[in-house]
Design an enzyme around this catalytic site. Sequence first.
Site: not given
Ligand code: NDP
Ligand code: 8X3
Length: 222
Positions: A149, A179-180, A185
Amino acid sequence: AVITGASSGIGAACARLYAAQGMNLILTGRRMELLQQLKSELESAYANQVLIACFDVQDEQAVFQAFEAIPAPWRSIDILVNNAGLALGRETFDQADLEDWKTMLHTNVEGLLFVSRAVLPWMIERRKGHIVNIGSIAGRQLYERGNVYCASKAAVEAITKSMRIDLLPHGIKVTGIHPGAVETEFSLVRFKGDAQKASATYQGFQPLSAEDVARTIVFCTS
Ligand code: NDP
Ligand code: 8X3
């Protein structure tokens, strides 16, 4: 604006903030029902229009077909938020599931590349556009059992910097947001539906909210 991964978390929060600013939106994700619900919510609250494009970002053909199907008036895209992504598993390098590794790389890295290439010709033609890639602090600060990841998010940062250099001559801006921990979800997906493990992730500190990150994204593109 095009927002990938708009069916939950940061992507959905972004959609709400952009909609409040009157922007027309193309929302993508795999869960059609959630995208439909968000479209109804936004269209009943605001005068803007929302188009849904339901596809898996890992599927190169599906991505390009989805954008080829976008009607001409919708092709004047000012902003692309490459947000769709996920973590799967929290195992040591020797124990991690190879399928999980592939899914993370296909989604977080290849998916971002496919969507960017599908949208770019329209931005290049207009000599205008702003692409926001969602990386993570995990790509910079490696942690135990984070392995692939973290690597996928380090790749997002490298791709972002490379895009910024290569797309400057076309007048296209590129921003990386890293982001942190954000409570969405994300952990439920990472721990494959185990709600206890997911909520344990956020014990002992206050995580960011999806809206915190969305506000930063909207600020960067304003
Ligand atoms: P969520 O799981 O809430 O949202 C993830 C989104 O990505 C969903 O809408 C999902 O939609 C979509 N997604 C995942 N896989 C696919 C796919 N194969 N095709 C199309 N859409 C996809 O997580 P976050 O909002 O937290 O995550 C959003 C981004 O932020 C990600 O890139 C994550 O790595 C990044 N991030 C998150 C952090 C955290 O701590 N939450 C911190 C730093 C970065 P669906 O399932 O409907 O396809
Ligand atoms: C998601 C943040 O620290 O859970 O990118 O990996 S962490």
